[in-house]
Design an enzyme around this catalytic site. Structure first.
Site, PDB file in Angstrom:
ATOM      1  N   CYS A  87       0.850  -1.192   0.000  1.00 18.50           N
ATOM      2  CA  CYS A  87       0.000   0.000   0.000  1.00 18.50           C
ATOM      3  C   CYS A  87       0.884   1.240   0.000  1.00 18.50           C
ATOM      4  O   CYS A  87       2.104   1.158   0.159  1.00 18.50           O
ATOM      5  CB  CYS A  87      -0.928   0.010   1.214  1.00 18.50           C
ATOM      6  SG  CYS A  87      -0.060   0.211   2.787  1.00 18.50           S
ATOM      7  N   CYS A 127       3.146   1.684   2.978  1.00 14.33           N
ATOM      8  CA  CYS A 127       4.423   0.958   2.885  1.00 14.33           C
ATOM      9  C   CYS A 127       5.447   1.782   2.102  1.00 14.33           C
ATOM     10  O   CYS A 127       6.614   1.893   2.493  1.00 14.33           O
ATOM     11  CB  CYS A 127       4.225  -0.380   2.181  1.00 14.33           C
ATOM     12  SG  CYS A 127       3.049  -1.500   2.943  1.00 14.33           S
ATOM     13  N   ASP A 186       8.299  20.895 -35.748  1.00 18.64           N
ATOM     14  CA  ASP A 186       9.435  21.165 -36.612  1.00 18.64           C
ATOM     15  C   ASP A 186       9.022  20.731 -38.015  1.00 18.64           C
ATOM     16  O   ASP A 186       8.093  19.928 -38.173  1.00 18.64           O
ATOM     17  CB  ASP A 186      10.650  20.365 -36.122  1.00 18.64           C
ATOM     18  CG  ASP A 186      11.826  20.481 -37.059  1.00 18.64           C
ATOM     19  OD1 ASP A 186      12.163  21.600 -37.439  1.00 18.64           O
ATOM     20  OD2 ASP A 186      12.411  19.433 -37.407  1.00 18.64           O
ATOM     21  N   ASP A 233      12.651  16.135 -34.577  1.00 21.11           N
ATOM     22  CA  ASP A 233      13.408  14.893 -34.797  1.00 21.11           C
ATOM     23  C   ASP A 233      14.908  15.073 -34.731  1.00 21.11           C
ATOM     24  O   ASP A 233      15.649  14.095 -34.801  1.00 21.11           O
ATOM     25  CB  ASP A 233      13.047  14.290 -36.158  1.00 21.11           C
ATOM     26  CG  ASP A 233      13.678  15.070 -37.311  1.00 21.11           C
ATOM     27  OD1 ASP A 233      13.697  16.315 -37.235  1.00 21.11           O
ATOM     28  OD2 ASP A 233      14.154  14.431 -38.267  1.00 21.11           O
ATOM     29  N   ASP A 282      16.807  20.354 -32.009  1.00 23.68           N
ATOM     30  CA  ASP A 282      15.511  20.635 -31.389  1.00 23.68           C
ATOM     31  C   ASP A 282      15.548  20.432 -29.871  1.00 23.68           C
ATOM     32  O   ASP A 282      14.521  20.569 -29.206  1.00 23.68           O
ATOM     33  CB  ASP A 282      14.427  19.720 -31.984  1.00 23.68           C
ATOM     34  CG  ASP A 282      14.175  20.002 -33.458  1.00 23.68           C
ATOM     35  OD1 ASP A 282      14.239  21.176 -33.842  1.00 23.68           O
ATOM     36  OD2 ASP A 282      13.932  19.047 -34.211  1.00 23.68           O
TER      37      ASP A 282
END
Length: 806
Positions: A3, A6, A487, A686, A690
Site C-alpha cells: 500500500c 508501505c 518542426d 526529430d 531541437d
C-alpha cells in the site's frame, strides 16, 4: 510493498539515511532505487539498517553495466578455476554458489563463446539464464504468500469445524485444540505484520495498514484467550471465545494479499518488454549453421533469420530480402521491407524471406533494453495526483482507528441503554463491530489507483502504440495540451530529401586539382542531418570520393557544418547563415520554394544545391484532427521562408503561426511565449538541434528516424534526452495516440478513486452495523483487500484495449 503507507515508510526511511539520495520507489514493482554515496564495504550494513527500520526484506539484485556470463562448474573444480589466471578480456570471476561462477568480460576483447572455451578444461557448461530480477522477486514474494496462506487455511479449517460442525460434545478439548491452532496462526502467520507495523510507527512515524491488521486480529485473539481462561476455571463469560474469528480473519487477509500480489505480478508480466525477445540464434560460419544460446553471440556474428521467426538482437542485413513486422516495437501495423544494408532490431518478427544479419548489438544491450530502461524510468516516476493520494493515505488509517473507536463506544451505549445487555455482553458485542471496521477498511485500492494504471499504460504505450514516455506526469498531462508546435524537416515532412539541382557558383577559390564534389562530400559525409544525407547520396551517385584534405569537420547546431581545407575555412549550410540569399542562383531556388544547401570556401560562394521533400502522408489528417479538437498548430523551421510557407499552405496552417529561419534559441523563445500566454505546449521534432525546444515545451516529443533509411532506427531512441516522449515509429499519429492514452489513463484513475471511496464507505457502514439487520461479521472482513483491490487492477488492465488513434 502492498500500500501507499508501505511506500511512504520506505521513502522516509531511505531519505533519512545520510549516504542515500535521489530515492525513487515503485509500489507496483515493489522496488526502490537510489544513489548510494558510501563505501562498498558499508553496503551490507546499509541493507541491514533498511531491513531493521522498515521491516522489509531487502535483496541486492546485483545489476551491473558489465557484460557477464554464468557458468556451471563441478564442485571439485571450483577452487582451481578461481585460482586460474583469467584470459585477456576477462575482468572478474566471482563464485555465485557452490556450482556457479559469474564471469565479467569485455565483449570487444573476448566473446562469450571464447570465454566458455577458455574454461573448457574445468568441464564448465553454460548455466540456465537467470530470469528478469524484477519478475523473480515478484514470484518469490508470491510463493512466500502462498505458503503462508495455505498453512493458515490448513490450521483454520479444523477450528471452523470444531466451532460450527454438529460434533459430539467435547467442549474443553475443542477449546484447547482451537487455542493451540489459533496461537500458531496468530504467531506464525500473522506474526510478520507486527514488526512491520511497529517499526513503521517508531522509525517513520507512519500509521499504516499493517497496524489495522495487527489490531483487528490481535483483539479477536486476545479476547478469545481471556474467554478461554475464564472458561477453564469454571467462570465462563457470557460471550465465549471466538478463535474462529481470529483464524478466519487472518486466512482471508492472506488470501486477499495473495490474489492481489498475483494479479499485480501477472500485470507486470503481461507488459514486460524483455520477454518478447527470442532466446536462441542460428549462427552461420564458413557455410555451416549452428543454433546457439543468444548469450553466446559475438559482435560481428552472422545470424540466419528464418521465415516467421523472431529477431534476437539488433543488426544489419547483409544478404536476403524479406518483410519484417515491427509492430511489437513501433506500433506500425504494416510490415517493413528489408534488404542488404537495412537495419533490423530485437523483438521484431521476420516475414516470409530468409535474412542473414550481422550482429551490431548483443542481447541484453540492444533496442529492447533501451526501451525497457526508459519504460522502467516512467514506472519509477510519480504522477502529480500521487501527492494527493499520499495525503489521503496518511490520514486514512488514523481515521479508521477513530471510526472503530466511535463504533465501539456507540455499540456499548446501544447494548447497555437500548438492549439492556450486561456490561460484559455489550463490550464483547461492540468489540466484534470494532474488529470488523478495522479489518475491512483498505487503503490499498487508493494506493494502487494511480501507479497501477501508469504501469499498464507504460507497457501498452511501448508495445502497442510505439510510444515511450519518460515520466508519469507526461501521460497525465498530455490530455491538457492546447497548442502543438511542429518542426518541419523530418517531422511534418518525410526527411528524405532529394537533390533537384546542383550548381557550382565559383570553383576558383579551390586549390588546383581538387574536385568541388569531393570537397563537399568530405564536408557532409559524417552528418546525419536529412539535408546532408541527401547531398551525400547525390554526390556518391555521381561518383565523387571524399577529399582527404578536408579536416576538422564539426557540426554547428542550428546552422550547418564547418571544416578546414588548405588552412582556409570551408562551410556548408543555409543561405541565411552563409549570407548567400541574394546570389542569383540561390535566390531562384528559394523563390521556387526549394530547400537549399550552400557551400562556401574562404568566405567565397562555392556551390548551391536545391532539394525537395514530401509531406508525411498522415500529416494532413493529424493536423485536421488537432484543429477539430480546438488545439492550435504552429510550424517552426530553420529552413528558408519560401520552403516553410509552401509546406504550411499545403497543410492549411496560417502564415501567422509559421516561423522560418529559426535558430534553436528562436524556437525556445516562441514556445516560452506560448507557455507564458497560458498554453500547454507540445513540441514535436526529430533533430538534436531541437533539444532546447523539446526541453522548453510542456511535453517534448522526439520522433525517431525511419530505421530503413537512416541506419539508426528505433535503436536511436535515446537520441534526445530532453524529450519527454519518444515516437518509436516515425508517424505523427503517435501524437493522437499519446492524447488518447492520456485520456484513458485519467478516466481509469478517476474510476479507481471513485471505487475506492465507495468501497470503503459502504464496507465501513456494513461492518459498523449502520444497517441494523445486515452486517459483515469480523470473521469475513478479511476479504476487504480482495474485494477492494481486484477492481482497481482489472480497471488498470483495461487500458490494454485502448485504441491508439482516437
Amino acid at each position: 510493498m502492498t500500500c501507499t503507507g508501505c511506500e511512504n515508510k520506505l521513502i522516509r526511511t531511505l531519505t533519512a539515511l545520510p549516504t542515500i539520495c535521489n530515492v525513487k520507489t515503485s509500489l507496483v514493482l515493489t522496488r526502490a532505487e537510489f544513489d548510494y554515496k558510501g563505501s562498498p564495504e558499508d553496503l551490507q550494513v546499509l541493507i541491514h539498517t533498511i531491513e531493521k527500520r522498515t521491516g522489509f526484506s531487502a535483496e541486492q539484485m546485483g545489476l551491473s553495466s558489465q557484460r557477464t556470463l554464468d557458468m556451471q562448474v563441478p564442485a571439485a573444480a571450483m577452487e582451481k578455476l578461481l585460482l586460474t589466471p583469467a584470459p585477456d578480456g576477462v575482468q572478474d570471476v566471482v563464485k555465485m554458489d557452490k556450482h556457479t561462477v559469474r564471469v565479467a568480460f569485455d565483449p570487444h576483447v573476448i566473446g562469450a563463446r571464447d570465454v566458455l572455451k577458455s574454461y573448457a578444461d574445468f568441464s564448465t557448461t553454460l548455466a540456465p539464464e537467470p530470469p528478469d530480477p524484477m519478475l523473480t522477486a515478484g514470484a518469490k514474494h508470491i510463493r512466500t504468500l502462498f505458503v503462508r496462506t495455505v498453512a493458515s487455511a490448513l490450521l483454520t479449517i479444523p477450528v471452523l469445524i470444531m466451532t460450527w460442525a454438529p460434533l459430539a460434545d467435547h467442549h474443553k478439548a475443542y477449546s484447547i485444540a482451537s487455542l493451540i491452532l489459533a496461537s500458531i496462526v496468530q504467531i506464525g502467520i500473522a506474526g510478520p505484520f507486527y514488526p512491520a507495523a511497529f517499526k513503521s510507527l517508531v522509525f517513520s512515524g507512519i500509521v499504516e495498514t499493517d497496524l489495522l491488521i495487527v489490531l483487528s486480529t490481535t483483539t479477536a485473539y486476545v479476547y478469545s484467550v481471556v474467554a478461554f481462561a475464564f472458561d477453564m476455571i469454571g467462570k465462563p463469560l457470557s460471550q465465549g471465545e471466538f478463535f474462529e474469528t481470529s483464524t478466519l480473519l487472518v486466512t482471508l487477509i492472506m488470501v486477499g494479499q495473495l490474489v492481489s500480489a498475483f494479479a499485480r505480478h501477472r500485470a507486470i508480466e503481461a507488459i514486460s518488454l524483455r520477454s518478447i525477445v527470442s532466446k536462441s540464434a542460428i549462427v552461420v560460419h564458413e557455410g555451416k549453421e549452428e543454433e546457439i544460446d543468444g548469450r553466446l553471440l559475438h559482435f560481428g556474428d552472422i545470424m540466419k533469420i528464418a521465415p516467421d521467426s523472431s529477431i534476437i538482437t539488433d543488426g544489419i542485413v547483409i544478404q536476403g530480402e524479406s518483410e519484417v513486422d515491427e509492430s511489437m516495437m513501433t506500433g506500425e501495423s504494416l510490415p517493413v521491407s528489408k534488404g542488404p544494408g537495412s537495419i533490423v532490431v530485437a523483438g521484431t518478427a521476420n516475414g516470409p524471406g530468409i535474412l542473414q544479419v550481422k550482429v551490431t548489438r548483443l542481447p541484453g544491450d540492444n533496442t529492447v533494453t533501451d526501451i525497457a530502461t526508459l519504460v522502467d524510468s516512467a514506472r519509477f516516476s510519480r504522477a502529480k495526483v500521487q501527492g494527493t493520494v499520499d495525503k489521503v493515505c496518511t490520514y486514512f488509517v488514523p481515521a479508521v482507528l477513530l471510526v472503530s473507536t466511535i463504533v465501539f463506544c456507540a455499540w456499548i451505549g446501544v447494548g447497555l441503554s437500548r438492549r439492556h445487555d450486561s456490561a460484559g455482553k455489550a463490550i464483547v458485542n461492540a468489540l466484534t463491530y470494532a474488529i470488523a471496521v478495522l479489518a475491512i477498511s483498505c487503503p490499498c485500492a487508493i494506493g494502487l489507483a494511480v501507479p497501477m494504471v501508469i504501469l499498464i499504460a507504460s507497457g501498452v504505450a511501448a508495445k502497442k502504440m510505439g510510444l515511450v514516455f519518460k515520466s508519469a506526469t507526461t501521460i497525465e498531462e498530455a490530455r491538457k495540451i492546447s497548442h502543438v508546435v511542429f518542426d518541419k524537416t523530418g517531422t511534418l515532412t518525410m526527411g528524405k530529401l532529394s537533390v533537384v539541382d546542383y550548381q557550382l557558383l565559383d570553383a576558383g577559390s579551390l586549390p588546383m586539382g581538387i574536385d568541388a564534389g569531393s570537397v563537399i562530400l568530405a564536408l557532409v559525409d559524417s552528418s546525419k542531418h536529412p539535408v546532408a544525407r541527401a547531398v551525400t547520396a547525390y554526390l556518391r551517385a555521381k561518383g565523387s570520393v571524399a577529399e582527404e584534405a578536408v579536416t576538422k569537420v564539426e557540426m554547428v547546431t542550428g546552422h550547418g557544418i564547418r571544416a578546414s581545407l588548405g588552412g582556409s575555412p570551408l562551410q556548408g549550410g543555409s543561405a541565411q547563415w552563409l549570407g548567400l540569399g541574394t546570389n542569383p542562383t540561390v535566390s531562384q531556388y528559394l523563390h521556387e520554394g526549394y530547400t537549399t544547401f550552400c557551400v562556401t570556401h574562404n568566405a567565397q560562394p562555392l556551390a548551391a544545391f536545391s532539394l525537395t521533400d514530401s509531406i508525411r502522408p498522415e500529416a494532413r489528417a493529424v493536423l485536421t484532427e488537432l484543429r477539430r479538437r480546438d488545439i492550435s498548430v504552429s510550424i517552426l523551421s530553420g529552413d528558408h521562408a519560401s520552403a516553410v510557407f509552401r509546406v504550411a499552405t499545403d497543410l492549411g496552417v496560417p502564415t501567422s503561426d509559421v516561423r522560418a529561419g529559426c535558430l534553436p534559441a528562436d524556437k525556445q523563445a516562441y514556445i516560452k511565449q506560448l507557455t507564458d500566454e497560458g498554453h500547454k505546449v507540445l513540441f514535436c521534432g526529430d533533430g538534436t538541434n531541437d533539444a532546447i525546444a523539446l526541453a522548453q515545451a510542456s511535453i517534448g516529443v522526439h520522433m525517431s528516424s525511419d530505421s530503413s533509411s537512416d541506419g539508426q532506427g528505433v535503436s536511436g531512441i535515446a537520441a534526445s534526452s530532453a524529450a519527454d516522449v519518444v515516437l518509436l515509429h516515425p508517424s505523427l499519429t503517435g501524437i493522437l495516440s499519446l492524447m488518447a492514452l492520456s485520456r484513458a489513463v485519467n478516466q481509469r484513475i478517476v474510476l479507481n478513486f471513485a471505487w475506492s471511496f465507495v468501497y470503503n464507505l459502504v464496507a465501513v457502514l456494513f461492518a459498523s452495523g449502520a444497517f441494523v439487520n445486515v452486517r459483515i461479521a469480523p470473521a469475513y472482513a478479511g476479504l476487504g483487500e480482495l474485494v477492494s483491490v481486484l477492481p482497481v487492477i482489472l480497471g488498470a488492465l483495461s487500458v490494454k484495449w485502448v485504441k491508439g488513434e482516437a
